[in-house]
Enzyme design. Structure first.
Site, PDB file in Angstrom:
ATOM      1  N   ARG A  24      34.128   4.451   2.070  1.00  0.00           N
ATOM      2  CA  ARG A  24      33.491   3.836   0.905  1.00  0.00           C
ATOM      3  C   ARG A  24      31.980   3.990   0.912  1.00  0.00           C
ATOM      4  NH1 ARG A  24      34.881  -2.023   1.998  1.00  0.00           N
ATOM      5  NH2 ARG A  24      34.432  -1.193   4.069  1.00  0.00           N
ATOM      6  N   GLU A  29      22.517  -4.398   8.168  1.00  0.00           N
ATOM      7  CA  GLU A  29      21.550  -5.468   7.930  1.00  0.00           C
ATOM      8  C   GLU A  29      20.173  -4.830   7.893  1.00  0.00           C
ATOM      9  OE1 GLU A  29      21.949  -8.373  11.034  1.00  0.00           O
ATOM     10  OE2 GLU A  29      23.816  -9.165  10.220  1.00  0.00           O
ATOM     11  N   GLN A  47       6.990 -12.312   2.097  1.00  0.00           N
ATOM     12  CA  GLN A  47       6.897 -11.605   0.828  1.00  0.00           C
ATOM     13  C   GLN A  47       7.484 -10.214   1.019  1.00  0.00           C
ATOM     14  OE1 GLN A  47       2.982 -11.792  -1.061  1.00  0.00           O
ATOM     15  NE2 GLN A  47       3.092  -9.616  -1.493  1.00  0.00           N
ATOM     16  N   ASN A  49       7.533  -6.288  -0.778  1.00  0.00           N
ATOM     17  CA  ASN A  49       6.891  -5.395  -1.731  1.00  0.00           C
ATOM     18  C   ASN A  49       7.750  -4.155  -1.900  1.00  0.00           C
ATOM     19  OD1 ASN A  49       4.545  -7.085  -1.913  1.00  0.00           O
ATOM     20  ND2 ASN A  49       3.916  -6.284   0.049  1.00  0.00           N
ATOM     21  N   ARG A  60      -0.537   6.642  -0.338  1.00  0.00           N
ATOM     22  CA  ARG A  60      -0.945   5.249  -0.518  1.00  0.00           C
ATOM     23  C   ARG A  60      -1.496   4.786   0.831  1.00  0.00           C
ATOM     24  NH1 ARG A  60       1.554   2.971  -5.224  1.00  0.00           N
ATOM     25  NH2 ARG A  60       3.005   4.446  -6.157  1.00  0.00           N
ATOM     26  N   HIS A  63      -4.165   0.845   4.052  1.00  0.00           N
ATOM     27  CA  HIS A  63      -4.307  -0.517   3.562  1.00  0.00           C
ATOM     28  C   HIS A  63      -4.099  -1.530   4.686  1.00  0.00           C
ATOM     29  CE1 HIS A  63      -2.689   1.325  -0.407  1.00  0.00           C
ATOM     30  NE2 HIS A  63      -3.996   1.506  -0.304  1.00  0.00           N
ATOM     31  N   LYS A  73       3.904  -5.949   9.204  1.00  0.00           N
ATOM     32  CA  LYS A  73       4.774  -5.345   8.193  1.00  0.00           C
ATOM     33  C   LYS A  73       5.998  -4.724   8.831  1.00  0.00           C
ATOM     34  CE  LYS A  73       0.932  -3.969   5.207  1.00  0.00           C
ATOM     35  NZ  LYS A  73       0.262  -2.853   4.525  1.00  0.00           N
ATOM     36  N   HIS A 120      -2.025   0.697   7.308  1.00  0.00           N
ATOM     37  CA  HIS A 120      -0.761   1.317   6.935  1.00  0.00           C
ATOM     38  C   HIS A 120      -1.013   2.333   5.827  1.00  0.00           C
ATOM     39  CE1 HIS A 120       3.107   1.091   4.490  1.00  0.00           C
ATOM     40  NE2 HIS A 120       3.451   1.672   5.614  1.00  0.00           N
ATOM     41  N   TYR A 133       8.920  -3.078   1.857  1.00  0.00           N
ATOM     42  CA  TYR A 133       8.433  -3.641   3.104  1.00  0.00           C
ATOM     43  C   TYR A 133       8.216  -5.137   2.954  1.00  0.00           C
ATOM     44  CZ  TYR A 133       3.639  -3.126   1.217  1.00  0.00           C
ATOM     45  OH  TYR A 133       2.500  -3.194   0.446  1.00  0.00           O
ATOM     46  N   LYS A 168      -8.377   3.483  -6.547  1.00  0.00           N
ATOM     47  CA  LYS A 168      -8.729   2.581  -5.448  1.00  0.00           C
ATOM     48  C   LYS A 168      -8.735   3.316  -4.113  1.00  0.00           C
ATOM     49  CE  LYS A 168      -6.923  -1.443  -3.016  1.00  0.00           C
ATOM     50  NZ  LYS A 168      -5.850  -2.441  -2.947  1.00  0.00           N
ATOM     51  N   ASP A 169      -7.697   4.121  -3.849  1.00  0.00           N
ATOM     52  CA  ASP A 169      -7.625   4.837  -2.579  1.00  0.00           C
ATOM     53  C   ASP A 169      -8.646   5.973  -2.514  1.00  0.00           C
ATOM     54  OD1 ASP A 169      -5.678   3.174  -1.587  1.00  0.00           O
ATOM     55  OD2 ASP A 169      -4.024   4.517  -2.034  1.00  0.00           O
TER      56      ASP A 169
END
Length: 193
Positions: A24, A29, A47, A49, A60, A63, A73, A120, A133, A168-169
């Site tokens: 299937r 987890e 949180q 993201n 990206r 950061h 993270k 990161h 993450y 921004k980057d």
């Protein structure tokens, strides 16, 4: 349960969850505090993201959030493939300014854990990719920081001559101009509290 692979950066580990597969599909987890504790990682998610990249070559990063709102993270790629980077920004660390790269993909199910004190960055290696993450501290705009992806002191090889960057980057400061405030602690467990 995770299999754990240590990296050359103290506290940064590659985790692969145990996967159950049959005709299937698969089940695993993707996040378990108990499994993380069993792997020696004290981490609770506050949180989550979700990043979507619409083409290959999107960079990206780098950061991080400064103290007192630094974030550990746990990163995974849920669709496509990305190279994920961790850079040690802890002044006084034996691996200060060293970095690692890990291929994360929906196929390999690997996850990268970055403790506090690391920047990161990620580059999409497929035409479409999704990254999810979880972090152990909420987003705090006034502590949100970045370092130029091509900072010569870090000297990361992105293996891309024409990256796609946000404004921004593209305009992020060099590390020498940054107010990064991470200090290395002998016992990295203290940095994850």
């Amino acid at each position: 349960m995770y299999s754990v692979e240590k990296t050359k950066l103290d506290g940064v580990v590659i985790l692969t969850p145990q996967c159950f597969a049959d005709e299937r599909g698969t089940l695993f987890e993707s996040y378990s505090e108990r499994a993380l504790r069993e792997a020696g990682i004290d981490f609770s998610a506050y949180q989550e993201n979700h990043i979507v990249n619409m083409c290959a070559g999107v960079i990206r990063g780098f950061h991080f959030q400064n103290e007192p709102y630094a974030q550990a993270k746990l990163v995974r790629c849920t669709c496509g493939r990305v190279d994920d980077y961790a850079v040690d920004l802890r002044k006084g660390s034996p691996t200060y300014l060293k970095w690692i790269k890990v291929l994360l993909s929906q196929e390999n199910r690997k996850q990268l854990f970055l403790p506090k004190g690391f920047a990161h960055g990620v580059i999409s290696r497929s035409e479409y990719s999704e990254i999810q993450y979880v972090v152990d501290n909420f987003y705090a705009r006034e502590y949100d920081r970045g370092i130029r992806f091509d900072d010569p002191t870090i000297n990361v090889d992105w293996e891309n001559e024409d990256p796609i960057l946000s404004e921004k980057d593209r305009n992020a400061p060099l590390l020498a101009e940054s107010d990064c405030n991470f200090i290395y602690l002998e016992n990295h467990d203290e940095q994850n509290r």
